[in-house]
Design a protein around this motif. Structure first.
Motif, short mmCIF file in Angstrom:
data_model
loop_
_atom_site.label_atom_id
_atom_site.label_comp_id
_atom_site.label_asym_id
_atom_site.label_seq_id
_atom_site.Cartn_x
_atom_site.Cartn_y
_atom_site.Cartn_z
N SER A 227 0.83 -1.20 0.00
CA SER A 227 0.00 0.00 0.00
C SER A 227 0.87 1.25 0.00
CB SER A 227 -0.91 0.01 1.23
OG SER A 227 -0.13 0.15 2.42
N PHE A 228 0.27 2.36 -0.39
CA PHE A 228 1.01 3.62 -0.39
C PHE A 228 1.54 3.92 1.01
CE2 PHE A 228 1.37 8.21 0.15
CZ PHE A 228 2.11 8.56 -0.96
N TYR A 229 0.75 3.63 2.02
CA TYR A 229 1.17 3.87 3.40
C TYR A 229 2.40 3.04 3.76
CZ TYR A 229 1.17 3.78 8.51
OH TYR A 229 1.55 3.85 9.83
N ASP A 230 2.35 1.74 3.42
CA ASP A 230 3.49 0.87 3.73
C ASP A 230 4.75 1.32 3.00
OD1 ASP A 230 2.10 -0.70 5.48
OD2 ASP A 230 1.66 -2.30 4.05
N MET A 231 4.59 1.74 1.74
CA MET A 231 5.75 2.20 0.99
C MET A 231 6.25 3.54 1.54
SD MET A 231 5.17 1.09 -2.99
CE MET A 231 3.59 1.89 -3.23
N PHE A 232 5.35 4.38 2.01
CA PHE A 232 5.76 5.65 2.60
C PHE A 232 6.54 5.42 3.89
CE2 PHE A 232 4.89 9.22 5.52
CZ PHE A 232 5.46 10.25 4.79
N ILE A 233 6.06 4.48 4.70
CA ILE A 233 6.77 4.15 5.94
C ILE A 233 8.08 3.43 5.61
CG2 ILE A 233 6.67 2.85 8.10
CD1 ILE A 233 4.88 5.33 8.01
N GLY A 234 8.05 2.55 4.61
CA GLY A 234 9.27 1.87 4.18
C GLY A 234 9.31 0.39 4.49
N ILE A 235 8.16 -0.21 4.78
CA ILE A 235 8.13 -1.63 5.14
C ILE A 235 8.06 -2.45 3.85
CG2 ILE A 235 6.99 -3.39 6.54
CD1 ILE A 235 5.73 -1.09 8.13
N MET A 236 9.20 -2.57 3.19
CA MET A 236 9.28 -3.30 1.92
C MET A 236 10.75 -3.57 1.61
SD MET A 236 8.47 -0.14 -0.69
CE MET A 236 9.40 1.41 -0.59
N PRO A 237 11.02 -4.53 0.74
CA PRO A 237 12.41 -4.79 0.35
C PRO A 237 12.96 -3.62 -0.48
CG PRO A 237 10.97 -6.63 -0.21
CD PRO A 237 10.08 -5.49 0.14
N GLY A 238 14.26 -3.47 -0.43
CA GLY A 238 14.89 -2.41 -1.22
C GLY A 238 16.30 -2.13 -0.74
N SER A 239 16.92 -1.14 -1.33
CA SER A 239 18.24 -0.72 -0.88
C SER A 239 18.16 -0.24 0.57
CB SER A 239 18.79 0.39 -1.78
OG SER A 239 18.98 -0.09 -3.10
N VAL A 240 19.27 -0.26 1.25
CA VAL A 240 19.28 -0.06 2.70
C VAL A 240 18.55 1.21 3.13
CG1 VAL A 240 20.75 0.25 4.73
CG2 VAL A 240 21.45 -1.32 2.90
N GLY A 241 18.90 2.35 2.55
CA GLY A 241 18.36 3.61 3.04
C GLY A 241 17.28 4.23 2.18
N GLU A 242 16.85 3.52 1.13
CA GLU A 242 15.92 4.12 0.18
C GLU A 242 14.46 3.78 0.42
OE1 GLU A 242 18.82 4.43 -3.77
OE2 GLU A 242 17.25 2.91 -3.68
N THR A 243 14.18 2.86 1.33
CA THR A 243 12.81 2.35 1.42
C THR A 243 11.86 3.30 2.13
OG1 THR A 243 13.32 1.15 3.46
CG2 THR A 243 13.60 -0.04 1.38
N SER A 244 12.30 4.00 3.15
CA SER A 244 11.39 4.80 3.97
C SER A 244 11.35 6.25 3.52
CB SER A 244 11.81 4.74 5.45
OG SER A 244 10.96 5.56 6.22
N ALA A 245 10.26 6.60 2.84
CA ALA A 245 10.08 8.00 2.44
C ALA A 245 9.88 8.89 3.66
CB ALA A 245 8.89 8.12 1.49
N LEU A 246 9.32 8.33 4.73
CA LEU A 246 9.12 9.10 5.95
C LEU A 246 10.44 9.55 6.55
CD1 LEU A 246 7.37 10.20 8.24
CD2 LEU A 246 7.45 7.92 9.30
N MET A 247 11.39 8.62 6.68
CA MET A 247 12.69 8.97 7.24
C MET A 247 13.46 9.92 6.32
SD MET A 247 12.85 7.44 10.15
CE MET A 247 11.07 7.63 10.32
N ILE A 248 13.29 9.72 5.03
CA ILE A 248 13.94 10.61 4.06
C ILE A 248 13.33 12.00 4.16
CG2 ILE A 248 14.30 11.03 1.59
CD1 ILE A 248 14.26 7.92 1.28
N LEU A 249 12.02 12.07 4.39
CA LEU A 249 11.35 13.36 4.56
C LEU A 249 11.87 14.09 5.79
CD1 LEU A 249 9.14 15.27 3.51
CD2 LEU A 249 7.50 14.03 4.94
N ILE A 250 12.14 13.35 6.85
CA ILE A 250 12.74 13.96 8.04
C ILE A 250 14.11 14.54 7.69
CG2 ILE A 250 13.69 13.48 10.34
CD1 ILE A 250 11.49 11.38 10.67
N GLY A 251 14.88 13.79 6.92
CA GLY A 251 16.17 14.30 6.47
C GLY A 251 16.02 15.54 5.61
N ALA A 252 14.99 15.56 4.76
CA ALA A 252 14.75 16.73 3.91
C ALA A 252 14.45 17.97 4.75
CB ALA A 252 13.59 16.45 2.96
#
Length: 383
Positions: A227-252
């Motif tokens: 779901s969009f929510y799960d992908m936004f939170i980052g609960i999915m396979p992927g590169s180490v630091g790229e999965t969580s848009a939420l954490m990236i948004l905090i960095g932004a």
């Protein structure tokens, strides 16, 4: 700190000119300036705008990426134990993630800094701090199970051919971290794509949302990926630091608050990506094209590239209008490459590298246009 300062001052003469270890002067200087603010002062009139120097800029960018790093470590452990069908505590998951991630980080810094120190020594220059960020970002954009020797080779390639051949920090045309990933992608594609590389567990395969989208043959793609929510939170396979848009948004937020990154570039990337996604929605010839445009923002490395890669002050456009053009085209091409070319599922990497090559040209034409406008106004005033 006073005792440490005294110790540094005591051994400093050995590394100064005429000392026994004078050949390592730049190496000693790098460690000294890392520990303490340089005590050099201007002898003539100077114009100081603020107290931020290159080292502090780099440290702030690293701090902004730390939330994505910690979430990535947890996600490595979470995906591992979930794939094996085992329950694990938060700290067990974090421990496993750290076990996988820390070696990547160590290899990145040891190889990259080693090469930079070697070049600085051979040239008799000071060691620049540019690799503090690149060395931290590279492990965040690779799969968790990437062989360490491959990472070492890619780092060496990026530092030597992406930075040092151009003159070092501040002179590179392309983003070194992305250049490292591009090298891995084209040299060792089976370790950077597919279903086997994203879960740090032997014999376990699972596709990322991008991988699923590329091979999807059903009727409703958005229902068959997280779901969009799960992908936004980052609960999915992927590169180490790229999965969580939420954490990236905090960095932004950190980067924008400290003015370390350009909001124009970030916003224009979102606009460009949305426009391209909307165009595909209008065409709608396959399920991937029908995917809502905002889904692209939380899939793959779009968010991470937008915040930490495209905003690199060296390889990005410098003029305000140029930043809008540069960012818009990155977002536009990222989604275009993702959907149209299945050979390159992570379009963000190639889009940023492509626009790195054209950023100076964009600035050139923006400046030329401004010059022509000013000359035109000047002629009108004289008339």
């Amino acid at each position: 700190m006073n005792k440490l300062r005294d110790l540094v001052d005591k051994i400093k003469p050995h590394f100064s000119k005429g000392g026994k270890l004078e050949k390592l002067e730049s190496t000693f200087d790098a460690f000294e300036t890392f520990l303490f603010v340089p005590n050099t002062v201007a002898k003539t009139g100077s114009h100081i705008r603020d107290s931020i120097d290159l080292k502090r800029v780099m440290i702030l960018v690293v701090v902004a990426a730390i939330p994505a790093m910690f979430f990535g470590m947890w996600n490595i452990g979470f995906q591992h134990y979930s794939a094996l069908g085992k329950e694990a505590t938060f700290w067990t998951q974090m421990g496993y993630g750290a076990f996988k991630f820390i070696p990547l980080l160590v290899v990145s810094y040891v190889v990259g800094l080693g090469i930079e120190f070697a070049f600085a020594q051979s040239r008799g220059h000071e060691v620049n701090e540019g690799y503090l960020v690149s060395g931290f970002l590279i492990p965040l954009i690779v799969p968790p199970d990437l062989p360490l020797w491959m990472l070492a080779v890619s780092v060496a390639f990026a530092v030597i051919f992406g930075k040092e051949v151009f003159g070092g920090t501040g002179m590179n045309v392309f983003n070194p971290a992305l250049l490292s990933r591009a090298f891995l992608f084209f040299a060792y594609p089976s370790y950077m794509s597919g279903d086997k590389v994203w879960i740090a567990a032997d014999g376990v395969t699972q596709a990322t949302p991008l991988g699923t989208a590329l091979t999807y043959t059903g009727d409703n793609l958005s229902a068959d990926i997280p779901s969009f929510y799960d992908m936004f939170i980052g609960i999915m396979p992927g590169s180490v630091g790229e999965t969580s848009a939420l954490m990236i948004l905090i960095g932004a937020v950190i980067l924008l608050f400290t003015r370390m990154a350009s909001w124009r570039i970030m916003l224009s990337i979102l606009i460009g990506g949305y426009v391209m996604g909307w165009i595909f929605n209008m065409v709608g010839s396959n399920p991937y094209m029908d995917l809502p445009p905002h889904y692209h923002f939380v899939m793959g490395g779009f968010a991470f590239g937008m915040v930490f890669m495209a905003t690199d002050p060296v390889s990005a456009a410098q003029t305000n209008r140029g930043k809008w053009i540069y960012g818009f085209l990155i977002g536009f091409f990222a989604v275009l490459l993702r959907v149209v070319n299945p050979a390159y599922p992570e379009g963000m990497m190639l889009a940023i590298l492509l626009m790195n090559a054209f950023s100076s040209l964009i600035d050139y034409y923006v400046i030329e246009a401004n010059v022509k406008k000013r000359l035109k106004r000047l002629k009108l005033r004289k008339a």
